[in-house]
Design an enzyme around this catalytic site. Structure first.
Site, mmCIF file in Angstrom:
data_model
loop_
_atom_site.group_PDB
_atom_site.id
_atom_site.type_symbol
_atom_site.label_atom_id
_atom_site.label_comp_id
_atom_site.label_asym_id
_atom_site.label_seq_id
_atom_site.Cartn_x
_atom_site.Cartn_y
_atom_site.Cartn_z
ATOM 1 C CB THR A 124 -0.919 -0.005 1.241
ATOM 2 O OG1 THR A 124 -1.454 1.303 1.431
ATOM 3 C CG2 THR A 124 -0.160 -0.358 2.512
ATOM 4 C CG ASP A 125 -1.141 4.940 -0.884
ATOM 5 O OD1 ASP A 125 -1.640 4.234 0.014
ATOM 6 O OD2 ASP A 125 -1.769 5.865 -1.450
HETATM 7 P P1 NAD Z 1 -10.200 -6.963 2.703
HETATM 8 O O1 NAD Z 1 -10.146 -6.643 4.165
HETATM 9 O O2 NAD Z 1 -11.448 -6.723 1.931
HETATM 10 O O3 NAD Z 1 -9.835 -8.503 2.483
HETATM 11 C C1 NAD Z 1 -8.829 -9.158 3.192
HETATM 12 C C2 NAD Z 1 -9.033 -10.670 3.005
HETATM 13 O O4 NAD Z 1 -7.969 -11.350 3.697
HETATM 14 C C3 NAD Z 1 -10.348 -11.179 3.602
HETATM 15 O O5 NAD Z 1 -11.003 -12.028 2.679
HETATM 16 C C4 NAD Z 1 -9.917 -11.946 4.844
HETATM 17 O O6 NAD Z 1 -10.774 -13.037 5.170
HETATM 18 C C5 NAD Z 1 -8.521 -12.417 4.444
HETATM 19 N N1 NAD Z 1 -7.652 -12.663 5.605
HETATM 20 C C6 NAD Z 1 -7.427 -11.839 6.652
HETATM 21 N N2 NAD Z 1 -6.587 -12.427 7.535
HETATM 22 C C7 NAD Z 1 -6.257 -13.633 7.004
HETATM 23 C C8 NAD Z 1 -5.419 -14.682 7.434
HETATM 24 N N3 NAD Z 1 -4.745 -14.630 8.605
HETATM 25 N N4 NAD Z 1 -5.292 -15.783 6.640
HETATM 26 C C9 NAD Z 1 -5.977 -15.856 5.465
HETATM 27 N N5 NAD Z 1 -6.802 -14.904 5.017
HETATM 28 C C10 NAD Z 1 -6.937 -13.782 5.779
HETATM 29 O O7 NAD Z 1 -8.977 -6.198 2.077
HETATM 30 P P2 NAD Z 1 -8.785 -5.534 0.638
HETATM 31 O O8 NAD Z 1 -9.257 -4.140 0.685
HETATM 32 O O9 NAD Z 1 -9.307 -6.466 -0.404
HETATM 33 O O10 NAD Z 1 -7.189 -5.487 0.564
HETATM 34 C C11 NAD Z 1 -6.449 -6.595 0.048
HETATM 35 C C12 NAD Z 1 -4.970 -6.282 0.119
HETATM 36 O O11 NAD Z 1 -4.689 -5.088 -0.614
HETATM 37 C C13 NAD Z 1 -4.448 -6.041 1.528
HETATM 38 O O12 NAD Z 1 -3.180 -6.654 1.631
HETATM 39 C C14 NAD Z 1 -4.334 -4.532 1.633
HETATM 40 O O13 NAD Z 1 -3.306 -4.167 2.521
HETATM 41 C C15 NAD Z 1 -3.984 -4.173 0.202
HETATM 42 N N6 NAD Z 1 -4.399 -2.822 -0.229
HETATM 43 C C16 NAD Z 1 -5.710 -2.422 -0.095
HETATM 44 C C17 NAD Z 1 -6.085 -1.169 -0.550
HETATM 45 C C18 NAD Z 1 -7.539 -0.716 -0.465
HETATM 46 O O14 NAD Z 1 -7.825 0.432 -0.849
HETATM 47 N N7 NAD Z 1 -8.474 -1.524 -0.023
HETATM 48 C C19 NAD Z 1 -5.136 -0.317 -1.126
HETATM 49 C C20 NAD Z 1 -3.808 -0.745 -1.251
HETATM 50 C C21 NAD Z 1 -3.462 -2.016 -0.799
#
Ligand code: NAD
Ligand code: TYD
Length: 341
Positions: A124-125
């Protein structure tokens, strides 16, 4: 044939990525490994072809479960699994350290043990901290780490572990750092779907502080296409910043949603600011554009329209999500009840 091990594929971005893989590769096979925490949702995977997509409900912090489900011939691990919400990390950091840091190391070790060809870390940023407001500075791949929330710090630590696995053991790794995603199936604890779902019910939109904090918004499928490009064309050991050159103040986002829904701006309600609230995120995506040949397909207008249409057409998805433990979370975070049918 490409074999993918995708973690966190029942969440918002992971499920969009799995869909994209199935569309883009006729012959790929996916193991979707997700612990189904509060943020994971099996409904996000409805209708996917079971011959090409196998769902495993398990935790990335469990090395035996990871190894038991990670085949020798896996081409790529894509690690989306994370605790992902800043406010929750402020309330309690323990699970962020466990999943985001310890879990990433478990996956890196497993990747080496199974000879996985490439490891893609979704970062992430926010690992680069906050930029000054009204400034022409942007995050680049050379920006120093300066994480400000426990969430950002845990994601920064995970990136360090990925870098160490590449440097010390020669693991082929690629890191992508993206800004704020929006689109279908986003859990409504995050600002944009929270604001949208509330406005659709005539509930107020809580805006932290003065509402002038800036985020760099990208439509989720554009992020997923950038990940695919990094996976296919990225240099081993490289980091790519992903953004759509789309900076918006939070207040502007709320106003755009209200205007599109035909709802009054009086629904905007300023509330107590988030502790340590980062002022501005802004990404320079030049490296991804030149090295990966990637460009976003959606504009802010088309992305918002698609998003609003999806939430309008998927009332039962929102109601189900807002009916569960989310009600308790919302009450604790905002001091008011969320409206559910
Ligand atoms: P989210 O919270 O919607 O989904 C996270 C998923 O990970 C869920 O399905 C959850 O069940 C699973 N999870 C959590 N802990 C776990 C574990 N211990 N073992 C297995 N599965 C597990 O998140 P998102 O918004 O889809 O983000 C996904 C990734 O992208 C993350 O790594 C986040 O840091 C990164 N990210 C998100 C954004 C954003 O705007 N949402 C921006 C940049 C980066
Ligand atoms: P968020 O979706 O939590 O993403 P991040 O903090 O990771 O960027 O928040 C986006 C922006 O919206 C951020 O500046 C905090 C703000 N915000 C609100 O004003 N009200 C809210 O209820 C939430 C959840 C966020």
């Amino acid at each position: 044939m490409k074999t993918f091990f995708v973690t966190g594929g029942a969440g918002f971005i992971g499920s969009a990525f799995v869909r994209l893989l199935l569309e883009e590769y006729d012959d790929c096979r996916i193991v979707n490994y997700d612990a189904l925490t509060y943020a994971g949702n099996p409904d996000n995977l409805a209708g996917l072809n079971p011959d090409r997509h196998r769902f495993v409900c398990a935790d990335i912090t469990d090395p035996e479960a990871v190894l038991a489900n990670l085949d020798e011939n896996t081409d790529v691990i894509v690690n989306f699994a994370a605790e992902s919400h800043v406010d929750r990390s402020i309330n309690s950091a323990a699970e962020f350290l466990q999943t985001n840091i310890a879990g990433t190391q478990v996956l890196l070790d497993a990747a080496r043990a199974r000879g996985v060809k490439r490891f893609v870390q979704i970062s992430t940023d926010e690992v680069m901290g906050s930029l000054p407001e009204d400034d022409d500075k942007f995050f680049t791949e050379a920006s120093p780490f300066a994480p400000n929330s426990p969430y950002a710090a845990s994601k920064a630590a995970a990136e360090h572990l990925v870098r160490a696995a590449h440097h010390t053991f020669g693991l082929d790794t690629v890191v992508t750092r993206c800004g704020n995603n929006y689109g279908p199936r986003q859990f409504p604890e995050k600002f944009l779907p929270l604001a949208l779902a509330n406005a659709m019910k005539d509930d107020s939109i809580p805006i932290y502080g003065d509402g002038r904090n800036v985020r760099d918004w990208i439509y989720v499928e554009d992020h997923c296409r950038a990940i695919l490009a990094a996976l296919e064309k990225g240099r081993a050991g490289a980091v790519y910043n992903i953004g759509a050159r789309n900076e918006r103040r939070n207040i502007e986002v709320a106003e755009a949603l209200l205007d599109a829904l035909g709802k009054p701006r009086s629904l905007i309600k300023f509330v107590k600011d988030r502790l340590g609230h980062d002022r501005r995120y802004a990404i320079d995506p030049s490296l991804a554009e030149t090295e990966l040949g990637w460009r976003p397909r959606e504009t802010w207008a088309t992305g918002l329209e698609k998003t609003i249409n999806w939430y309008r057409e998927n009332g039962p998805w929102i109601e189900k999500v807002r009916n569960l433990a989310y009600r308790d979370y919302y009450k604790a975070q905002y001091g008011t009840e969320v409206t559910v049918d």
